[in-house]
Design an enzyme around this catalytic site. Structure first.
Site, PDB file in Angstrom:
ATOM      1  N   GLY A 239      41.120  33.018  40.791  1.00 30.94           N
ATOM      2  CA  GLY A 239      42.218  32.333  40.101  1.00 30.94           C
ATOM      3  C   GLY A 239      42.979  31.404  41.005  1.00 30.94           C
ATOM      4  N   THR A 240      42.549  30.174  41.035  1.00 31.00           N
ATOM      5  CA  THR A 240      43.098  29.188  41.981  1.00 31.00           C
ATOM      6  C   THR A 240      42.445  27.843  41.697  1.00 31.00           C
ATOM      7  OG1 THR A 240      43.539  30.661  43.847  1.00 31.00           O
ATOM      8  CG2 THR A 240      42.956  28.437  44.400  1.00 31.00           C
ATOM      9  N   THR A 241      43.092  26.775  42.120  1.00 31.44           N
ATOM     10  CA  THR A 241      42.396  25.492  42.178  1.00 31.44           C
ATOM     11  C   THR A 241      42.628  24.889  43.550  1.00 31.44           C
ATOM     12  OG1 THR A 241      42.887  25.141  39.844  1.00 31.44           O
ATOM     13  CG2 THR A 241      42.107  23.245  41.099  1.00 31.44           C
TER      14      THR A 241
END
Lengths: 253, 242
Positions: free
Chosen positions: B48-50
């Protein structure tokens, strides 16, 4: 059992300081280097030259079996003086360290880095009980980021960087010659010529292509290359150092 | 009595220690293989990250969002996911926080030791190989970093997969919001972006992901890496960079 082993430990090291702070075993190892035939290293503007006196004691010996100059990696050569068997161990160590650097970092090892890996290894043999120091000195020459580098290792495990240097017999005489004749900005060809003239300076007779070994690491290609016999013959005759058939002293004096 | 075999324990006999070629020079990665095999069991890799990385004309821009998620919960609203690991290189992290923090600590130790020993900084070739080797060991199997840095050759960006594969790219992305970010990069990336322009493109890419990816949000971190060093900027409001 453990305790007993430790009590005896002081007695086991052969590399113990003398009362005046010298390590005799290391100094004796340096003597072993002096008894070896000479090797010479020259750093030029566009590469490094390693040259070695490979005279054999008998015409029956295969000249190619006299190991004085070795390839450590594509871009590094090593010349030795002293105990050949000891040299082989260090050169194999250097070869493996070179590959370790490629595995670890994906790039060729630096000349200074490799030299220090080797000298750190040599140093351990001057400090650990039961060991004997390496009776050999090495010249480690190569190209690092386009820059020629030349290092010497000795039996104490100290690294030195040089512009031009010799190890083995007649070291003083060759050094005098190199100090007199070395120029920093010459090309690789002139470097080979200087190394051969230095070898000839301390040789009683003129040189034969079989009795010497020369290798270069070119700054542009960054490749180690041993010069073949016919090329050596060309250099020798160009510098008027080639022994004629039969005897080698027709030059006079 | 002198017994020449006795020293073999102290002095690695002539071979040098090559047992650790792919591991760190300092410390070790305990149970790396077991951990790798356990991670491989998790079919779905949650990141869960960009994060994005862009190579510009004389530097590199790395950007990330600032959200840490735990399932459907926002676990933290102020996370720094791009860290300096070398005088002229930084790493973005996506995936497990513990693995990423540990990886960064190890890399900082290795780059410092390398510089101290050799008197020069690791090249990007060396650094990317090292990161790849570390991930390949299995000890950090659940991270998906983007590496960016500048060396004598110029700027470089690497995409590194969790198994240690390293690929040099002009621009790359990682994390759960990566597809949204990549869409922007495909449109806006150009060959000769200045560092400032690349920073705007990176911010646009992160914004796109933050808008549509549940697990990305809460602001932006931007690291600009040039030959002079690494500068990291933290903004809660992405609009300030557009």
């Amino acid at each position: 059992m453990q305790g007993q082993a430790q009590q005896q430990a002081y007695d086991r090291g052969i590399t113990i300081f003398s009362p005046d702070g010298r390590l005799y075993q290391v100094e004796y190892a340096r003597e072993a280097v002096k008894r070896g035939t000479a090797s010479i290293g020259i750093r030029t503007a566009d590469g490094v030259v390693l040259a070695a006196d490979k005279r054999s004691r008998s015409p029956l010996m295969e000249p190619s079996s006299v190991e004085k100059i070795h390839k450590a990696d594509d871009h590094i050569g090593i010349a030795s003086a002293g105990h050949v068997a000891d040299a082989r161990q260090l050169i194999d160590f250097a070869r493996r360290q070179s590959q370790v650097n490629r595995l670890r970092y994906g790039e060729p090892i630096g000349i200074e880095t490799l030299t220090k890996e080797v000298t750190d290894h040599i140093q351990q043999y001057t400090q650990v009980g039961g060991a004997r120091p390496f009776g050999v000195a090495l010249l480690i020459g190569g190209v690092e980021n386009g820059r020629p580098r030349l290092y010497e290792t000795d039996p104490s495990g100290t690294p030195y960087e040089w512009k031009a240097v010799s190890i083995g017999s007649d070291r003083g005489e060759i050094r005098d010659f190199l100090e007199e004749n070395y120029r920093e900005d010459v090309d690789l060809d002139a470097g080979v010529g200087l190394a051969l003239r230095a070898l000839a300076e301390v040789s009683d007779e003129n040189l034969t292509p079989e009795g010497i070994g020369v290798a270069t690491v070119d700054a542009e290609s960054e490749q180690f290359r041993e010069l073949p016999t016919d090329e050596l013959e060309g250099y020798l005759s160009e510098h008027d150092l080639l022994a004629s058939d039969g005897d080698g002293d027709e030059v006079g004096e | 009595m002198r017994t020449p075999t006795d020293f073999s324990d102290d002095l690695d006999p002539l071979n040098g220690d090559h047992s650790n070629v792919f591991g760190p020079e300092l410390g070790e990665f305990p149970h790396a293989e077991r951990r790798a095999s356990e991670s491989a069991g998790d079919k779905e890799m949650k990141t869960g990250t960009t994060t994005v990385g862009i190579r510009a004309d004389d530097g590199v821009v790395l950007a990330t969002d600032m959200r840490a998620s735990a399932g459907y919960m926002v676990a933290s609203k102020d996370v720094q996911k791009v860290e300096q690991i070398h005088p002229t290189a930084a790493l973005t992290i996506a995936g497990s926080v513990s693995a990423a923090q540990s990886l960064i600590r190890s890399l900082r130790a290795e780059t410092s030791l390398y510089e101290a020993r050799r008197g020069e900084n690791m090249s990007m070739q060396a650094l990317s190989t090292l990161v790849g080797n570390f991930l390949r060991s299995g000890a950090f199997f659940i991270v998906q970093p983007v590496l960016g840095g500048v060396d004598e050759e110029g700027p470089h960006v690497y995409s590194i997969d969790p198994a240690g594969g390293t690929m040099e790219e002009d621009y790359t992305v990682s994390g759960s919001g990566s597809q949204y970010a990549l869409g922007v990069l495909e449109q806006d990336y150009g060959d000769d972006l200045a560092v400032d322009e690349a920073r705007t493109v990176a911010a646009r890419a992160i914004k796109s992901a933050v808008e549509r990816d549940l697990a990305s949000g809460n602001g932006i971190n931007v690291a600009v890496v040039t030959a002079d060093g690494v500068e990291i900027d933290r903004r809660k409001d992405i609009e300030e960079l557009l």
